[in-house]
Scaffold this active site. Structure first.
Site, PDB file in Angstrom:
ATOM      1  N   ARG A  80      -0.132  60.037  18.459  1.00  0.00           N
ATOM      2  CA  ARG A  80      -0.836  59.397  19.586  1.00  0.00           C
ATOM      3  C   ARG A  80      -2.278  59.097  19.174  1.00  0.00           C
ATOM      4  O   ARG A  80      -2.673  59.346  18.039  1.00  0.00           O
ATOM      5  CB  ARG A  80      -0.829  60.347  20.801  1.00  0.00           C
ATOM      6  CG  ARG A  80      -1.686  61.581  20.556  1.00  0.00           C
ATOM      7  CD  ARG A  80      -1.681  62.542  21.729  1.00  0.00           C
ATOM      8  NE  ARG A  80      -2.698  63.569  21.511  1.00  0.00           N
ATOM      9  CZ  ARG A  80      -2.750  64.732  22.144  1.00  0.00           C
ATOM     10  NH1 ARG A  80      -1.842  65.038  23.033  1.00  0.00           N
ATOM     11  NH2 ARG A  80      -3.722  65.583  21.892  1.00  0.00           N
ATOM     12  N   ASP A  95       3.164  64.525  12.488  1.00  0.00           N
ATOM     13  CA  ASP A  95       2.478  65.217  13.596  1.00  0.00           C
ATOM     14  C   ASP A  95       3.300  66.434  14.004  1.00  0.00           C
ATOM     15  O   ASP A  95       4.473  66.566  13.621  1.00  0.00           O
ATOM     16  CB  ASP A  95       2.317  64.259  14.797  1.00  0.00           C
ATOM     17  CG  ASP A  95       1.153  64.623  15.711  1.00  0.00           C
ATOM     18  OD1 ASP A  95       1.183  65.725  16.295  1.00  0.00           O
ATOM     19  OD2 ASP A  95       0.233  63.822  15.833  1.00  0.00           O
ATOM     20  N   ASP A 154       2.478  70.262  10.392  1.00  0.00           N
ATOM     21  CA  ASP A 154       1.335  71.058  10.843  1.00  0.00           C
ATOM     22  C   ASP A 154       0.395  71.080   9.651  1.00  0.00           C
ATOM     23  O   ASP A 154       0.719  71.659   8.603  1.00  0.00           O
ATOM     24  CB  ASP A 154       1.787  72.479  11.220  1.00  0.00           C
ATOM     25  CG  ASP A 154       0.610  73.376  11.597  1.00  0.00           C
ATOM     26  OD1 ASP A 154      -0.553  72.994  11.332  1.00  0.00           O
ATOM     27  OD2 ASP A 154       0.862  74.463  12.143  1.00  0.00           O
ATOM     28  N   VAL A 155      -0.766  70.448   9.802  1.00  0.00           N
ATOM     29  CA  VAL A 155      -1.649  70.243   8.643  1.00  0.00           C
ATOM     30  C   VAL A 155      -2.188  71.548   8.056  1.00  0.00           C
ATOM     31  O   VAL A 155      -2.730  71.546   6.958  1.00  0.00           O
ATOM     32  CB  VAL A 155      -2.849  69.310   8.966  1.00  0.00           C
ATOM     33  CG1 VAL A 155      -2.384  67.904   9.240  1.00  0.00           C
ATOM     34  CG2 VAL A 155      -3.707  69.864  10.106  1.00  0.00           C
ATOM     35  N   ASN A 205      -6.148  62.430   9.648  1.00  0.00           N
ATOM     36  CA  ASN A 205      -6.584  62.105  11.011  1.00  0.00           C
ATOM     37  C   ASN A 205      -6.457  63.281  11.979  1.00  0.00           C
ATOM     38  O   ASN A 205      -7.240  63.377  12.927  1.00  0.00           O
ATOM     39  CB  ASN A 205      -5.759  60.914  11.523  1.00  0.00           C
ATOM     40  CG  ASN A 205      -5.900  60.732  13.027  1.00  0.00           C
ATOM     41  OD1 ASN A 205      -6.898  60.225  13.511  1.00  0.00           O
ATOM     42  ND2 ASN A 205      -4.904  61.200  13.783  1.00  0.00           N
ATOM     43  N   TYR A 213     -17.325  72.292  16.460  1.00  0.00           N
ATOM     44  CA  TYR A 213     -16.612  71.059  16.071  1.00  0.00           C
ATOM     45  C   TYR A 213     -17.510  70.268  15.120  1.00  0.00           C
ATOM     46  O   TYR A 213     -17.065  69.765  14.084  1.00  0.00           O
ATOM     47  CB  TYR A 213     -16.306  70.248  17.339  1.00  0.00           C
ATOM     48  CG  TYR A 213     -15.698  68.880  17.111  1.00  0.00           C
ATOM     49  CD1 TYR A 213     -14.342  68.721  16.872  1.00  0.00           C
ATOM     50  CD2 TYR A 213     -16.495  67.727  17.177  1.00  0.00           C
ATOM     51  CE1 TYR A 213     -13.781  67.461  16.685  1.00  0.00           C
ATOM     52  CE2 TYR A 213     -15.947  66.470  16.993  1.00  0.00           C
ATOM     53  CZ  TYR A 213     -14.593  66.334  16.753  1.00  0.00           C
ATOM     54  OH  TYR A 213     -14.046  65.083  16.573  1.00  0.00           O
ATOM     55  N   LYS A 266     -16.834  68.839  11.313  1.00  0.00           N
ATOM     56  CA  LYS A 266     -16.895  67.413  10.964  1.00  0.00           C
ATOM     57  C   LYS A 266     -18.007  67.145   9.944  1.00  0.00           C
ATOM     58  O   LYS A 266     -17.888  66.229   9.124  1.00  0.00           O
ATOM     59  CB  LYS A 266     -17.055  66.558  12.228  1.00  0.00           C
ATOM     60  CG  LYS A 266     -15.827  66.605  13.144  1.00  0.00           C
ATOM     61  CD  LYS A 266     -14.570  66.085  12.437  1.00  0.00           C
ATOM     62  CE  LYS A 266     -13.368  65.987  13.357  1.00  0.00           C
ATOM     63  NZ  LYS A 266     -12.183  65.446  12.677  1.00  0.00           N
ATOM     64  N   THR A 268      -9.131  58.694  24.189  1.00  0.00           N
ATOM     65  CA  THR A 268      -7.856  59.291  23.769  1.00  0.00           C
ATOM     66  C   THR A 268      -7.732  60.612  24.531  1.00  0.00           C
ATOM     67  O   THR A 268      -8.628  60.965  25.307  1.00  0.00           O
ATOM     68  CB  THR A 268      -7.873  59.621  22.260  1.00  0.00           C
ATOM     69  OG1 THR A 268      -8.905  60.589  22.039  1.00  0.00           O
ATOM     70  CG2 THR A 268      -8.125  58.398  21.395  1.00  0.00           C
ATOM     71  N   THR A 322     -14.897  64.120  36.655  1.00  0.00           N
ATOM     72  CA  THR A 322     -14.924  63.524  35.314  1.00  0.00           C
ATOM     73  C   THR A 322     -15.182  62.010  35.386  1.00  0.00           C
ATOM     74  O   THR A 322     -15.669  61.431  34.423  1.00  0.00           O
ATOM     75  CB  THR A 322     -13.607  63.792  34.545  1.00  0.00           C
ATOM     76  OG1 THR A 322     -12.511  63.467  35.380  1.00  0.00           O
ATOM     77  CG2 THR A 322     -13.497  65.217  34.070  1.00  0.00           C
TER      78      THR A 322
HETATM   79  N1  LIG Z   1     -11.575  60.673  20.484  1.00  0.00           N
HETATM   80  C1  LIG Z   1     -12.812  60.768  20.040  1.00  0.00           C
HETATM   81  O1  LIG Z   1     -13.764  60.550  20.818  1.00  0.00           O
HETATM   82  C2  LIG Z   1     -13.101  61.106  18.610  1.00  0.00           C
HETATM   83  C3  LIG Z   1     -14.420  60.983  18.172  1.00  0.00           C
HETATM   84  C4  LIG Z   1     -14.718  61.301  16.857  1.00  0.00           C
HETATM   85  C5  LIG Z   1     -13.726  61.731  16.001  1.00  0.00           C
HETATM   86  N2  LIG Z   1     -12.458  61.858  16.450  1.00  0.00           N
HETATM   87  C6  LIG Z   1     -11.465  62.351  15.494  1.00  0.00           C
HETATM   88  O2  LIG Z   1     -10.386  61.443  15.383  1.00  0.00           O
HETATM   89  C7  LIG Z   1      -9.189  62.135  15.066  1.00  0.00           C
HETATM   90  C8  LIG Z   1      -8.076  61.742  16.033  1.00  0.00           C
HETATM   91  O3  LIG Z   1      -8.508  62.131  17.341  1.00  0.00           O
HETATM   92  P1  LIG Z   1      -7.897  61.519  18.690  1.00  0.00           P
HETATM   93  O4  LIG Z   1      -9.056  61.198  19.557  1.00  0.00           O
HETATM   94  O5  LIG Z   1      -6.891  60.496  18.405  1.00  0.00           O
HETATM   95  O6  LIG Z   1      -7.248  62.855  19.277  1.00  0.00           O
HETATM   96  P2  LIG Z   1      -5.817  63.150  19.943  1.00  0.00           P
HETATM   97  O7  LIG Z   1      -5.934  64.528  20.466  1.00  0.00           O
HETATM   98  O8  LIG Z   1      -5.431  62.047  20.857  1.00  0.00           O
HETATM   99  O9  LIG Z   1      -4.847  63.115  18.679  1.00  0.00           O
HETATM  100  C9  LIG Z   1      -4.908  64.091  17.691  1.00  0.00           C
HETATM  101  C10 LIG Z   1      -3.533  64.213  17.065  1.00  0.00           C
HETATM  102  O10 LIG Z   1      -3.616  65.253  16.069  1.00  0.00           O
HETATM  103  C11 LIG Z   1      -2.457  66.054  16.201  1.00  0.00           C
HETATM  104  N3  LIG Z   1      -2.687  67.405  15.673  1.00  0.00           N
HETATM  105  C12 LIG Z   1      -3.469  68.386  16.171  1.00  0.00           C
HETATM  106  N4  LIG Z   1      -3.347  69.501  15.442  1.00  0.00           N
HETATM  107  C13 LIG Z   1      -2.466  69.213  14.443  1.00  0.00           C
HETATM  108  C14 LIG Z   1      -1.931  69.942  13.358  1.00  0.00           C
HETATM  109  N5  LIG Z   1      -2.260  71.226  13.152  1.00  0.00           N
HETATM  110  N6  LIG Z   1      -1.069  69.324  12.521  1.00  0.00           N
HETATM  111  C15 LIG Z   1      -0.719  68.026  12.724  1.00  0.00           C
HETATM  112  N7  LIG Z   1      -1.176  67.297  13.740  1.00  0.00           N
HETATM  113  C16 LIG Z   1      -2.056  67.876  14.596  1.00  0.00           C
HETATM  114  C17 LIG Z   1      -2.163  66.067  17.692  1.00  0.00           C
HETATM  115  O11 LIG Z   1      -0.816  66.469  17.941  1.00  0.00           O
HETATM  116  C18 LIG Z   1      -2.467  64.633  18.074  1.00  0.00           C
HETATM  117  O12 LIG Z   1      -1.322  63.812  17.936  1.00  0.00           O
HETATM  118  C19 LIG Z   1      -9.533  63.623  15.088  1.00  0.00           C
HETATM  119  O13 LIG Z   1      -9.778  64.094  13.779  1.00  0.00           O
HETATM  120  C20 LIG Z   1     -10.823  63.650  15.896  1.00  0.00           C
HETATM  121  O14 LIG Z   1     -11.612  64.782  15.602  1.00  0.00           O
HETATM  122  C21 LIG Z   1     -12.106  61.554  17.724  1.00  0.00           C
END
Ligand SMILES: NC(=O)c1ccc[n+]([C@@H]2O[C@H](COP(=O)([O-])OP(=O)(O)OC[C@H]3O[C@@H](n4cnc5c(N)ncnc54)[C@H](O)[C@@H]3O)[C@@H](O)[C@H]2O)c1
Length: 267
Positions: free
Chosen positions: A16, A37, A63-64, A90, A160, A164, A197, A216
């Site tokens: 997702r 995922d 699972d990463v 990701n 966090y 990062k 997201t 929110t």
């Molecule tokens: N959404 C934001 O505002 C934002 C901003 C900066 C960075 N990011 C980064 O972008 C990336 C994606 O985030 P997103 O917003 O799509 O989040 P999200 O929560 O919608 O998606 C994250 C996905 O990672 C998967 N995941 C979590 N733990 C896992 C594991 N141990 N093994 C495999 N998969 C795992 C989840 O199941 C999910 O499908 C992340 O690294 C996040 O830190 C997001």
């Protein structure tokens, strides 16, 4: 959009959000995609949508934090699609608590997914990426999802931000190590701002909690108003940047960070 014809990509956390959209766009750009995922059902839906649209995608449970899962995921790419050109690290988690509120277990989880996951993926995919690079003019590519919270401090989640920040500098160091070793694997990071997201939603909830409210919607407006470009980001804003970094159009980029944040860190 940049093209990825003939390339094979493995994307962690691709069920997702940003990862799911990246899988969709990479397939549209001509890549064969491994959607990896822990959310098996959601990931299978993402795969089905890509294949129904005429793309080529495979699901694998990943699972990463687990070495064996990574090896199985890489094997899906090399055995079903013949090679691995692109790794997108990701998968990530966000806790949204302050230094004095977060538990040690929550911190361990952040480190395991956001940092150990990136390290394991990079190390275990390197042999396949190196092999594919031999047949590619611009080499193979790793794209790491960092964040603007990996460049500037985060008021919302300092831990966090620490993970990062680690991904940001690991990206540069991995780029240097692989270049020095002659592997021809480019390693770059992307730094999203606030993206709509599930994780983006989590950030609104934790902002609301900190402000002592459940509203929110009001928080979302405050965040939107803080973005110089005037809107929050959507997954496709980031996925387009990832496709570019993974493509031959970024063939002279390694150790770089691409900021995609509507101007948030320009102020
Ligand atoms: N959404 C934001 O505002 C934002 C901003 C900066 C960075 N990011 C980064 O972008 C990336 C994606 O985030 P997103 O917003 O799509 O989040 P999200 O929560 O919608 O998606 C994250 C996905 O990672 C998967 N995941 C979590 N733990 C896992 C594991 N141990 N093994 C495999 N998969 C795992 C989840 O199941 C999910 O499908 C992340 O690294 C996040 O830190 C997001």
């Amino acid at each position: 959009m940049s093209r990825l014809d003939g390339k094979v990509a493995l994307i962690s956390g691709a069920a997702r959000g940003i990862g799911g959209e990246t899988a969709r766009l990479m397939a549209l750009a001509g890549a064969k995609v491994v959607v990896a995922d822990m959310l098996d059902d959601r990931a299978r839906q993402t795969v089905a949508a890509i294949n129904e649209a005429g793309g080529q995608a495979e699901f694998v449970h990943l699972d990463v934090t687990k070495e064996a899962d990574w090896l199985a995921a890489i094997a899906v790419a090399t055995q079903k699609f013949g090679k691995l050109d692109i790794l997108v690290n990701n998968a990530g988690v966000f806790i949204g608590k302050g230094i004095e509120e977060i538990s040690l277990d929550e911190w361990d989880r952040l480190v395991a997914v956001n940092m150990t996951g990136v390290f394991l993926g990079t190390r275990l995919a390197a042999p396949a990426l190196r092999e594919a690079a031999k047949a590619s003019e611009h080499g193979s590519a790793i794209v790491n999802l960092a964040s603007i919270a990996g460049i500037v401090g985060s008021q919302l989640d300092p831990l966090y931000s620490m993970t990062k920040g680690g991904v940001t500098l690991f990206t540069k160091s991995a780029a240097l190590e692989f270049a020095r070793k002659g592997y021809r694997i480019r390693v770059n990071s992307i730094h999203p701002g606030v993206i709509q997201t599930d994780m983006g939603e989590q950030t609104f909830v934790s902002r609301a909690r900190r402000a002592g409210t459940n509203d929110t919607a009001a928080i979302r407006q405050v965040v939107t108003d803080s973005v110089p470009w005037g809107r929050m980001g959507v997954p496709t804003d980031i996925a387009k940047g990832i496709v570019f970094l993974a493509s031959d159009d970024a063939g002279y980029m390694t150790g770089s960070g691409l900021v995609v944040d509507g101007g948030m860190t320009a102020t």
